[in-house]
Scaffold this active site. Structure first.
Site, mmCIF file in Angstrom:
data_model
loop_
_atom_site.group_PDB
_atom_site.id
_atom_site.type_symbol
_atom_site.label_atom_id
_atom_site.label_comp_id
_atom_site.label_asym_id
_atom_site.label_seq_id
_atom_site.Cartn_x
_atom_site.Cartn_y
_atom_site.Cartn_z
ATOM 1 C CD GLU A 289 61.683 -3.825 50.282
ATOM 2 O OE1 GLU A 289 62.565 -4.333 50.984
ATOM 3 O OE2 GLU A 289 61.668 -3.904 49.038
ATOM 4 N N PRO A 290 57.168 0.465 50.182
ATOM 5 C CG PRO A 290 55.803 1.849 51.478
ATOM 6 C CD PRO A 290 56.627 0.596 51.556
ATOM 7 N N GLY A 291 57.564 2.879 47.646
ATOM 8 C CA GLY A 291 58.299 4.066 47.201
ATOM 9 C C GLY A 291 57.315 5.052 46.591
ATOM 10 N NE ARG A 292 54.973 3.812 40.783
ATOM 11 C CZ ARG A 292 55.756 4.097 39.753
ATOM 12 N NH1 ARG A 292 55.661 5.246 39.148
ATOM 13 N NH2 ARG A 292 56.603 3.195 39.305
ATOM 14 N NE ARG A 329 57.587 7.464 36.302
ATOM 15 C CZ ARG A 329 56.296 7.356 36.052
ATOM 16 N NH1 ARG A 329 55.562 8.430 35.847
ATOM 17 N NH2 ARG A 329 55.719 6.176 36.019
ATOM 18 C CB CYS A 360 69.203 19.532 21.634
ATOM 19 S SG CYS A 360 69.401 21.273 21.941
ATOM 20 C CE1 TYR A 390 61.494 4.837 41.554
ATOM 21 C CE2 TYR A 390 59.105 4.894 41.629
ATOM 22 C CZ TYR A 390 60.295 4.332 42.023
ATOM 23 O OH TYR A 390 60.295 3.263 42.885
HETATM 24 C C1 LIG Z 1 61.750 0.005 43.381
HETATM 25 C C2 LIG Z 1 61.671 -0.873 44.549
HETATM 26 C C3 LIG Z 1 60.710 -0.651 45.534
HETATM 27 C C4 LIG Z 1 59.677 0.453 45.437
HETATM 28 O O1 LIG Z 1 58.803 0.270 44.384
HETATM 29 P P1 LIG Z 1 57.554 1.284 44.218
HETATM 30 O O2 LIG Z 1 56.917 0.820 42.976
HETATM 31 O O3 LIG Z 1 58.139 2.647 44.072
HETATM 32 O O4 LIG Z 1 56.704 1.141 45.419
HETATM 33 C C5 LIG Z 1 60.714 -1.463 46.643
HETATM 34 N N1 LIG Z 1 61.608 -2.469 46.774
HETATM 35 C C6 LIG Z 1 62.552 -2.712 45.845
HETATM 36 C C7 LIG Z 1 63.510 -3.805 46.060
HETATM 37 C C8 LIG Z 1 62.618 -1.933 44.707
HETATM 38 O O5 LIG Z 1 63.541 -2.191 43.786
#
Ligand SMILES: *Cc1c(COP(=O)(O)O)cnc(C)c1O
Length: 434
Positions: A289-292, A329, A360, A390
């Site tokens: 589950e890659p996001g970043r 961040r 501010c 993010y």
């Molecule tokens: C945040 C999250 C991700 C993604 O994490 P990254 O660090 O952005 O790759 C994947 N799975 C779950 C359940 C998350 O909470």
């Protein structure tokens, strides 16, 4: 340069083949830019590594919370990724964008009955169930709607990913998931299997974010596979899917640790196959589950410099027209960034100053101790790199600052994917009281 989609030509910063100074002029600042080709390349790296090395049916799932807007769903579905969604708002965005909802995974530690109903009505493929009361509520609501809902069960493998506390989520005492160590997870699997309107497909964990240790996913896979073997032994149930969550780190500054993600995925897949055979269980299909790591380095933010303040003998400030409203961040985690002066990209850095925003709030710092050219001045364009993840998704309207647009670049051409918020957008829900 930090990434190979950056170059300097005639003193100007180019991003994904486009002149950032011209784009700042055309679209205004602050401005989020995203390199569409790089997002697609990152998606393919995951997809290819998994199809090469993991069991059939394996898949990468984009964690939407990293950067959620309608246009991203077209890209990830075209590249064959699923989508992690953590709220009805993300579900709504994906659905409206035409995302195939059978590849959507609904995450979260506290889904309300309303959320559950909405997600089922939108046809979300999988719920990642986080606890016993969710199993109860989901079974009841699925029954009322006359469906069988596919689920994964989120457990905590008790792995410390060696990252910041704020983003470590796989430890036993986490608010997420159900602990394996305490015996509660195996109990929850039994309960899930007894629910007539739920179909347990897999086991899920997510140990944290900004992971650079190459063995974190192998260590969590080891715990998870033992757990799957235990499920088979005790409950005589074969788990089909092993979801190892997201969390691969990306490089924000020169000299930071790096990890070859496709190579690491192949290593994890090799381990999963080998260990499954040793344990006498079928090799589960994987989910990552890659996001970043899909979007972070595909994004930069451009700002215009306003006030430059030199407090003799103390400190210098370079203020820009955005700040913690578009990038919280540093304020949240003390995150490090690389900052360039886009229209003076070839000048020697000679002035150290804090890059601060317009809010501010003294904590409205984008990055302290940045090196700027000596003649940094009002009207210059500053680029903060690696802001694709993010940033937009964490943006706020504090001080009633409108959120910046997202402009996508592909083949050197720019197109607006999210327009700039207007003042009318800001007051669109306000009622002028009589
Ligand atoms: C945040 C999250 C991700 C993604 O994490 P990254 O660090 O952005 O790759 C994947 N799975 C779950 C359940 C998350 O909470």
């Amino acid at each position: 340069m930090l990434y190979d989609n950056l170059e300097v030509k005639n003193g100007r910063l180019f991003f994904a083949g486009a002149d950032t100074v011209s784009l700042a002029k055309k679209h205004g600042t602050p401005l989020y830019l995203m390199d569409e080709e790089l997002i697609r390349r990152r998606c393919r790296e995951y997809r290819d590594a998994l199809s090469e090395a993991a069991a059939p049916g394996s898949m990468a799932i984009y964690a939407s919370k990293a950067c959620c807007f309608a246009g991203i769903y077209k890209i990830i579905s075209e590249e064959g990724l699923g989508a992690d969604l953590v709220s009805p708002g993300e579900i709504y965005t994906a659905k409206k964008a035409g995302f195939p909802m059978e590849n959507a995974y609904f995450q979260g530690n506290n889904k309300t009955d309303g959320d559950i109903e909405f997600a089922i009505d939108c046809g979300v493929g999988y719920f990642v169930c986080d606890g016993l009361d969710e199993l109860e509520a989901l079974d009841r609501i699925a029954g009322e709607k006359g469906i069988t809902q596919k689920i994964l069960l989120r457990v905590t493998p008790g792995i410390d990913p060696h990252t910041y506390d704020e983003v470590a989520t796989g430890k036993v005492d986490s608010k997420f998931g159900i602990a394996i160590e305490t015996g509660q997870a195996i109990e929850a699997v039994g309960i899930a299997l007894s629910k007539p309107n739920l179909r347990l497909e897999g086991i899920h964990c997510h140990v944290g974010s900004m992971v650079f240790d190459s063995d974190v996913f192998v260590r969590s896979a080891a715990v998870m596979l033992e757990f799957i073997a235990e499920i088979k032994k005790i409950l005589n149930f074969s788990v089909k899917i092993l979801d190892l969550g997201g969390g691969y780190g990306v490089k924000y500054y020169q000299g930071q640790g790096e990890l070859d993600i496709p190579a690491n995925i192949r290593q994890v897949c090799g381990f999963v196959a080998e260990r499954s055979n040793e344990l006498g269980i079928g090799v589960p299909a994987l989910r990552l589950e890659p996001g970043r790591s899909i979007v972070a380095d595909a994004g930069i933010t451009l700002y215009s410099v306003g006030a430059v303040k030199k407090i003799t003998g103390y400190k210098n400030y370079v203020s820009v027209d955005g700040g913690m409203t578009d990038n919280p961040r540093y304020a949240l985690y003390g995150s490090k960034y690389t900052v360039l002066t886009a229209n003076k990209a070839d000048r020697e850095p000679a002035l150290t100053a804090d890059l601060v925003g317009r809010c501010c709030e003294s904590g409205d710092i984008i990055q302290p101790g940045v090196r700027f050219p000596a003649d940094i001045a009002r009207g210059d364009i500053v680029a903060v790199l690696t802001t694709g993840a993010y940033n937009y998704s964490m943006a706020s309207n504090y001080n009633r600052v409108p959120r910046p647009p997202i402009v996508m670049i592909s083949g050197g051409e720019d197109r607006v994917a999210v327009r700039r918020e207007s003042f009318d957008d800001l007051i669109s829900n306000d009622i002028i009281l009589e």
